[in-house]
Design an enzyme around this catalytic site. Structure first.
Site, PDB file in Angstrom:
ATOM      1  N   TYR A 242     -15.142   5.970   6.655  1.00 47.49           N
ATOM      2  CA  TYR A 242     -14.692   5.315   7.884  1.00 47.49           C
ATOM      3  C   TYR A 242     -15.707   5.467   9.013  1.00 47.49           C
ATOM      4  O   TYR A 242     -15.726   4.674   9.938  1.00 47.49           O
ATOM      5  CB  TYR A 242     -13.355   5.906   8.352  1.00 47.49           C
ATOM      6  CG  TYR A 242     -12.152   5.307   7.691  1.00 47.49           C
ATOM      7  CD1 TYR A 242     -11.981   5.388   6.320  1.00 47.49           C
ATOM      8  CD2 TYR A 242     -11.173   4.671   8.446  1.00 47.49           C
ATOM      9  CE1 TYR A 242     -10.866   4.847   5.709  1.00 47.49           C
ATOM     10  CE2 TYR A 242     -10.056   4.132   7.845  1.00 47.49           C
ATOM     11  CZ  TYR A 242      -9.907   4.220   6.481  1.00 47.49           C
ATOM     12  OH  TYR A 242      -8.795   3.682   5.882  1.00 47.49           O
TER      13      TYR A 242
ATOM     14  N   LYS B 179     -13.664  12.273  -6.393  1.00 43.23           N
ATOM     15  CA  LYS B 179     -14.237  11.485  -7.492  1.00 43.23           C
ATOM     16  C   LYS B 179     -15.538  12.178  -7.871  1.00 43.23           C
ATOM     17  O   LYS B 179     -16.632  11.592  -7.844  1.00 43.23           O
ATOM     18  CB  LYS B 179     -14.450  10.035  -7.001  1.00 43.23           C
ATOM     19  CG  LYS B 179     -14.842   9.060  -8.081  1.00 43.23           C
ATOM     20  CD  LYS B 179     -13.736   8.737  -9.078  1.00 43.23           C
ATOM     21  CE  LYS B 179     -14.268   7.877 -10.190  1.00 43.23           C
ATOM     22  NZ  LYS B 179     -13.323   7.724 -11.325  1.00 43.23           N
TER      23      LYS B 179
ATOM     24  N   ASP C  73      -8.564   8.554  -9.328  1.00 42.62           N
ATOM     25  CA  ASP C  73      -7.913   7.546 -10.179  1.00 42.62           C
ATOM     26  C   ASP C  73      -6.758   8.179 -10.958  1.00 42.62           C
ATOM     27  O   ASP C  73      -5.659   7.621 -11.060  1.00 42.62           O
ATOM     28  CB  ASP C  73      -8.921   6.845 -11.110  1.00 42.62           C
ATOM     29  CG  ASP C  73      -9.843   7.805 -11.848  1.00 42.62           C
ATOM     30  OD1 ASP C  73      -9.858   9.011 -11.532  1.00 42.62           O
ATOM     31  OD2 ASP C  73     -10.568   7.341 -12.757  1.00 42.62           O
TER      32      ASP C  73
ATOM     33  N   ASP D 247      -6.098   7.449   2.682  1.00 38.24           N
ATOM     34  CA  ASP D 247      -5.513   6.195   3.176  1.00 38.24           C
ATOM     35  C   ASP D 247      -4.781   5.498   2.037  1.00 38.24           C
ATOM     36  O   ASP D 247      -3.628   5.083   2.165  1.00 38.24           O
ATOM     37  CB  ASP D 247      -6.628   5.304   3.733  1.00 38.24           C
ATOM     38  CG  ASP D 247      -6.096   3.966   4.202  1.00 38.24           C
ATOM     39  OD1 ASP D 247      -5.080   3.958   4.918  1.00 38.24           O
ATOM     40  OD2 ASP D 247      -6.691   2.929   3.844  1.00 38.24           O
TER      41      ASP D 247
ATOM     42  N   ASP E  17      -0.354   5.342   1.161  1.00 40.28           N
ATOM     43  CA  ASP E  17       0.441   4.109   1.037  1.00 40.28           C
ATOM     44  C   ASP E  17       1.197   4.118  -0.291  1.00 40.28           C
ATOM     45  O   ASP E  17       2.369   3.731  -0.368  1.00 40.28           O
ATOM     46  CB  ASP E  17      -0.449   2.854   1.088  1.00 40.28           C
ATOM     47  CG  ASP E  17      -0.532   2.264   2.494  1.00 40.28           C
ATOM     48  OD1 ASP E  17      -0.477   3.043   3.465  1.00 40.28           O
ATOM     49  OD2 ASP E  17      -0.648   1.026   2.613  1.00 40.28           O
TER      50      ASP E  17
HETATM   51  C1  IPM Z   1      -3.630   4.104   8.356  1.00 39.61           C
HETATM   52  C2  IPM Z   1      -4.083   2.666   8.535  1.00 39.61           C
HETATM   53  C3  IPM Z   1      -5.419   2.686   9.262  1.00 39.61           C
HETATM   54  C4  IPM Z   1      -6.402   3.454   8.403  1.00 39.61           C
HETATM   55  C5  IPM Z   1      -5.965   1.288   9.613  1.00 39.61           C
HETATM   56  C6  IPM Z   1      -4.979   0.504  10.433  1.00 39.61           C
HETATM   57  C7  IPM Z   1      -7.301   1.366  10.284  1.00 39.61           C
HETATM   58  O1  IPM Z   1      -4.146   2.023   7.330  1.00 39.61           O
HETATM   59  O2  IPM Z   1      -3.448   4.806   9.365  1.00 39.61           O
HETATM   60  O3  IPM Z   1      -3.432   4.507   7.212  1.00 39.61           O
HETATM   61  O4  IPM Z   1      -6.995   2.865   7.476  1.00 39.61           O
HETATM   62  O5  IPM Z   1      -6.603   4.638   8.656  1.00 39.61           O
HETATM   63 MG    MG Z   2      -3.424   3.162   5.716  1.00 43.06          MG
END
Ligand code: IPM
Ligand code: MG
Length: 390
Positions: free
Chosen positions: A149, A196, A228, A252, A256
């Site tokens: 990032y 990884k 993975d 990240d 999710d």
């Molecule tokens: C998160 C989001 C952010 C990230 C985006 C919106 C930049 O997906 O907080 O997980 O990738 O960190």
């Molecule tokens: Mg995210």
């Protein structure tokens, strides 16, 4: 005690959910005798519209001057065509690095009331769980101010290729690992480093540093997984995980994935922390605060913004994390979590966590409670009522 909290409602459903969370905070303040002073700040698309940049310098400066920051969400389709450095998401990155909050705690646990909203079969959950129950309770600790990032990125002069770079220093790896170990000590004392290392040199450095840091935490069982495999294990056997520590990008993605297992991304809170505040002697009577940035992990969901449809629980639970991690107000944090639990027991659901099946009580009882679908405002009101009746 007086506390200063920066509020950055942001875009989309951000303002909807932050409003509900602030009402709960005020109720906590009244009950426990704290005063929360709010400073409302602009960031993301809102700031772009107002001043042309996603993170105005005064937003960062004012946020730094507060004791903690609560953020709703940033982003929306109207800003998607802007060049990378002017997109709303830059505000998030700028806040994270500007506040120095390198350890992002993303808890993901399956609440019994939301069992039916979790896509994993009972037998799969049970098989991976030492206690033989269809549950899991894990914490992803994501490195937040380094890695891909923040590495150098760009295009070749002729524009035919692009690159992003992953750079991690030993210091960056060590401090986030220590944040993970501190969390593991308060939990089930298992920590899994996810990387990884079979391909990436930066991951090999993670393993080297982890091997050294692990020696300081002999009570914690340390393990290693390739990312993975971890992505697969999360849906194959989520109960095996306690604390997962990983890089910015991997965290990240995995968070999710983990959110879906809990029933909805609308439930997941997060805390982003810097170095822990030094201990303050009880005799000094001073307040102990640790800067933290708190946000629901869902995004701005522009399609439902302002429509009273968003789930405010992730933001309300983020406020509980704020009280716990930034202000060391554990009782207060627990009372918010208890109120949320009670509202779910009563069957209240926003659309995203409504299930197609019967709900179960948090006590493990099987009595089906009819689900009542409510909007953002009513959900907030119900949490407030539950809090008042605790
Ligand atoms: C998160 C989001 C952010 C990230 C985006 C919106 C930049 O997906 O907080 O997980 O990738 O960190
Ligand atoms: Mg995210």
């Amino acid at each position: 005690m007086n506390y200063a909290i920066a509020l950055i409602p942001g875009d989309g459903i951000g303002p909807d959910v932050v409003q509900e969370a602030v009402e709960i905070l005020d109720a906590v303040g009244d009950r426990f005798g704290h005063v929360f002073n709010y400073v409302e700040l602009s960031a993301g698309g809102k700031a772009i519209d107002e001043s042309g940049v996603p993170l105005p310098p005064e937003t960062l400066e004012s946020a730094k001057a507060c004791d903690a920051v609560l953020l709703g969400a940033v982003g929306g389709p109207q800003w998607e065509k802007l060049p990378g450095h002017l997109r709303p998401e830059r505000a998030l990155l700028g806040l994270r690095s500007g506040l120095g909050v390198y350890a992002n705690l993303r808890p993901a646990a399956l609440l019994p009331q939301l069992r039916a909203a979790c896509p994993i079969k009972d037998e799969v959950l049970i098989a991976s769980n030492e206690n033989g129950k269809p549950e899991f309770d894990l914490l992803i600790v994501r490195e937040l101010t380094g890695g891909l990032y923040f590495g150098e990125r760009g295009r070749t002069p002729d524009g035919t290729a692009a690159f992003d770079t992953e750079v991690y220093s030993k210091t960056e790896i060590e401090r986030v690992l220590r944040a993970g170990y501190r969390a593991a000590l308060l939990r089930r004392k298992k920590l899994c480093v996810v990387d990884k290392a079979n391909v990436l040199e930066s991951s090999r450095l993670w393993r080297e540093v982890a091997a050294v840091v692990a020696q300081d935490y002999p009570q914690v069982e340390t393990s290693y997984l390739y990312v993975d495999n971890c992505a697969m294990q999360l849906i194959r056997a989520p109960g095996q995980f306690d604390v997962i520590v990983t890089s910015n990008l991997f965290g990240d993605i995995l968070s999710d994935e983990a959110s879906v297992l809990t029933g909805s991304i609308g439930m997941l809170a997060s805390a982003s922390l810097g170095d822990p505040a030094p201990e303050i002697a009880a005799s000094s009577g001073g307040k102990k605060t640790t800067m933290g940035l708190y946000e629901p992990i869902h995004g701005s969901a522009p399609d439902i913004a302002g429509k009273d449809l968003a789930n405010p629980l992730a933001t309300i639970l983020s406020v509980a994390m704020l009280l716990r991690h930034s202000f060391s107000l554990e009782k207060e944090a627990l009372s918010i979590e208890a109120a949320v639990n009670k509202v779910l027991d009563q069957g209240y659901r926003t659309r995203d966590i409504a299930s197609r099946a019967t709900a179960t009580l948090s006590t493990g009882g099987t009595a089906a409670v009819p689900e009542k679908i409510v909007g953002t405002r009513e959900m907030g009101k119900r949490v407030l009522e539950a809090f008042e009746s605790l």
